[in-house]
Scaffold this motif. Structure first.
Motif, PDB file in Angstrom:
ATOM      1  N   TYR A  19       0.852  -1.190   0.000  1.00  0.00           N
ATOM      2  CA  TYR A  19       0.000   0.000   0.000  1.00  0.00           C
ATOM      3  C   TYR A  19       0.883   1.233   0.000  1.00  0.00           C
ATOM      4  CZ  TYR A  19      -4.563  -2.063   0.849  1.00  0.00           C
ATOM      5  OH  TYR A  19      -5.742  -2.733   0.704  1.00  0.00           O
TER       6      TYR A  19
ATOM      7  N   ASP B  51      -5.297   9.481   3.192  1.00  0.00           N
ATOM      8  CA  ASP B  51      -4.782   8.114   3.307  1.00  0.00           C
ATOM      9  C   ASP B  51      -3.697   8.092   4.387  1.00  0.00           C
ATOM     10  OD1 ASP B  51      -6.445   7.326   1.332  1.00  0.00           O
ATOM     11  OD2 ASP B  51      -4.913   7.030  -0.204  1.00  0.00           O
ATOM     12  N   ASP B  52      -3.638   7.004   5.117  1.00  0.00           N
ATOM     13  CA  ASP B  52      -2.649   6.858   6.189  1.00  0.00           C
ATOM     14  C   ASP B  52      -1.233   6.818   5.592  1.00  0.00           C
ATOM     15  OD1 ASP B  52      -0.998   6.033   8.196  1.00  0.00           O
ATOM     16  OD2 ASP B  52      -2.215   4.304   8.816  1.00  0.00           O
TER      17      ASP B  52
ATOM     18  N   ARG C  97       0.850   3.560   6.133  1.00  0.00           N
ATOM     19  CA  ARG C  97       0.359   2.244   5.721  1.00  0.00           C
ATOM     20  C   ARG C  97       1.221   1.647   4.595  1.00  0.00           C
ATOM     21  NH1 ARG C  97      -5.699   0.264   3.831  1.00  0.00           N
ATOM     22  NH2 ARG C  97      -5.109  -1.911   3.913  1.00  0.00           N
ATOM     23  N   HIS C  98       1.740   0.460   4.813  1.00  0.00           N
ATOM     24  CA  HIS C  98       2.540  -0.160   3.752  1.00  0.00           C
ATOM     25  C   HIS C  98       2.391  -1.692   3.787  1.00  0.00           C
ATOM     26  CE1 HIS C  98       5.259   0.110   7.268  1.00  0.00           C
ATOM     27  NE2 HIS C  98       5.501  -1.141   6.924  1.00  0.00           N
ATOM     28  N   ASP C  99       1.226  -2.149   4.241  1.00  0.00           N
ATOM     29  CA  ASP C  99       1.019  -3.600   4.259  1.00  0.00           C
ATOM     30  C   ASP C  99       0.751  -4.121   2.836  1.00  0.00           C
ATOM     31  OD1 ASP C  99      -1.298  -1.930   5.016  1.00  0.00           O
ATOM     32  OD2 ASP C  99      -2.413  -3.766   4.650  1.00  0.00           O
TER      33      ASP C  99
END
Ligand code: A2P
Length: 331
Positions: free
Chosen positions: A116, A123-124, A127-129
Motif C-alpha cells: 500500500y 490516506d494513512d 500504511r505499507h502492508d
C-alpha cells in the motif's frame, strides 16, 4: 524531416459488435481451464496464468473477436462499500474461441502484488502492508468449475483487417500485452481457410527469459511457418554476444534495415503495440528518423517543427496521433 502525408491506402477493418453484455447485467461464465503460462524457472516475482471461460448459451457466444477485450466483475465491494467495477481483459483466444465454436474465451491475467502507498489526501501515510490487486488475483485464484461474471465485448480499433493477406504484421508486446497477439496469430495461422501468406513478426519484451508467455506456442508457430517470426527482447539479461539487455523498441531499431524497415516502408506494413505505455515513444522517434512517419502517424503543428531527437514524451503524447496502420493499446 519526415514526410507528412501518405498516399498509402489504409486497411479496412471489420465492423464489430460491442457491449452486448453491459456491466449492469453481466452474464455467468464458467472457468474450464487455468494454467501457468510463463516459460517457468521463475526469477522475477511474476505470476501469469492462461484462463479459459465457457460463455456458451450467453449472448457473448461467438461474438468476441480477436483483438477485442471482455469484462470481468469481481464479487464483493471496494473500500467505499460499492460493488467492484468491471475490469477489461484482452482476449487471448481467436474469434472462434478455444473450442473452435466461439463458446470458450481466454485471457492472460497477471497477479498484482504490491505494498500500500498513500494515493490521496486522508490516506494513512504510514500504511505499507501487502496490497493485492482486486480482479486479476481473483481470476488467477479461480478454479475449474467456478462461475464468473462476464461482460463485453469491447474495442473496435485493435483488430485485424478484413483482408488478412493484404498486409504484413509487426506485433510488439511487453508482458501480458502478448495476449491479443496470441489471439491474432491463431486467427492468422489457424484460420479455417488456411494459414495466412503474410509476413508476421512478434516482438515480445520481458524482464527475464523465464517471463516469456506462451513461448511454446510461438516457438512452434515459427517452426511450422516460414512466414512467422518470433523475436524476444529480454531486458535484464545479457545477450549472447555479451551486450546488455534490450527493450522491444531497441530490438526493432537494431533489426530495422534487415527485417522491419522493408515491411514498414511497403504498402503492406501494419504495426500493433500492446503493453507498457513507454513502448510507443521510441517507435515514434524511430519512424520519424527513418522518414516513414506519414503512413503511421499524424503530427500536429506543435511538434512538426521540433527535431525528432528533441521530442519528449509529453510532446509525443499530446501531438502525435497514430493512423490506422499503427494500432496502440498501452496502459
Ligand atoms: P524492465 O522492467 O527491465 O525495465 P512485465 O510486464 O513482465 O514486467 O515486462 C515488461 C517488460 O517491458 C520488461 O522487460 C520491462 O523492462 C520492459 N519495459 C519497460 N519500459 C519499457 C519501454 N519504455 N519500452 C519497452 N519496454 C519496456
Amino acid at each position: 524531416m519526415p514526410d507528412e502525408t501518405t498516399t498509402v491506402p489504409m486497411p479496412v477493418f471489420p465492423e464489430v459488435e460491442m457491449n452486448i453484455v453491459t456491466p449492469k447485467a453481466p452474464v455467468t461464465g464458467t472457468v474450464v481451464k487455468s494454467e501457468v503460462c510463463l516459460k517457468g524457472g521463475r526469477k522475477s516475482a511474476s505470476f501469469v496464468r492462461h484462463v479459459e471461460i465457457d460463455i456458451s448459451g450467453t449472448p457473448l457466444e461467438g461474438k468476441c473477436r480477436a483483438g477485442q477485450s471482455f469484462g470481468i466483475v469481481a464479487p464483493g465491494e471496494d473500500d467505499r462499500g460499492k460493488p467492484h467495477k468491471v475490469r477489461l481483459y484482452s482476449l487471448a483466444s481467436p474469434t472462434w474461441g478455444e473450442d473452435g465454436e466461439g463458446k470458450v474465451v481466454s485471457t492472460t491475467p497477471k497477479r498484482v502484488i504490491d505494498e500500500y502507498t498513500p494515493q490521496k489526501e486522508g490516506d494513512d501515510p504510514e500504511r505499507h502492508d501487502l496490497f493485492l490487486g482486486v480482479c486479476s488475483n481473483y481470476i488467477c485464484d479461480l478454479r475449474v468449475g467456478d462461475e464468473v461474471q462476464v461482460t463485453g465485448p469491447s474495442g473496435k480499433r485493435f483488430l485485424l483487417p478484413v483482408d488478412h493477406n493484404k498486409h504484413d504484421y509487426i506485433f510488439m508486446a511487453t508482458g501480458t500485452g502478448i495476449a491479443p497477439f496470441r489471439s491474432m496469430c491463431k486467427e492468422l495461422f489457424e484460420h479455417p481457410d488456411g494459414p495466412t501468406t503474410s509476413q508476421v513478426h512478434v516482438v515480445m519484451g520481458v524482464p527475464y527469459t523465464t517471463d516469456l508467455l506462451y513461448d511454446e506456442f510461438f516457438v512452434a508457430l515459427a517452426e511450422k511457418h516460414d512466414n512467422f517470426h518470433y523475436h524476444t527482447a529480454v531486458s535484464r539479461e545479457r545477450q549472447e554476444d555479451g551486450s546488455r539487455g534490450l527493450y522491444v523498441g531497441q530490438l526493432v531499431e537494431q533489426k530495422f534495415e534487415e527485417v522491419f524497415g522493408p515491411i514498414l516502408s511497403s504498402d503492406r506494413g501494419l504495426m500493433y503495440m500492446c503493453g507498457l505505455v513507454g513502448m510507443q515513444f521510441g517507435i515514434y522517434q524511430l519512424f520519424a528518423e527513418k522518414g516513414i512517419t506519414g503512413a503511421y502517424m499524424t503530427l500536429k503543428d506543435d511538434i512538426k517543427d521540433v527535431p525528432c531527437s528533441e521530442w519528449d514524451r509529453e510532446l509525443m503524447r499530446r501531438y502525435i496521433k497514430p493512423t490506422h496502420r499503427l494500432m496502440v493499446e498501452v496502459y
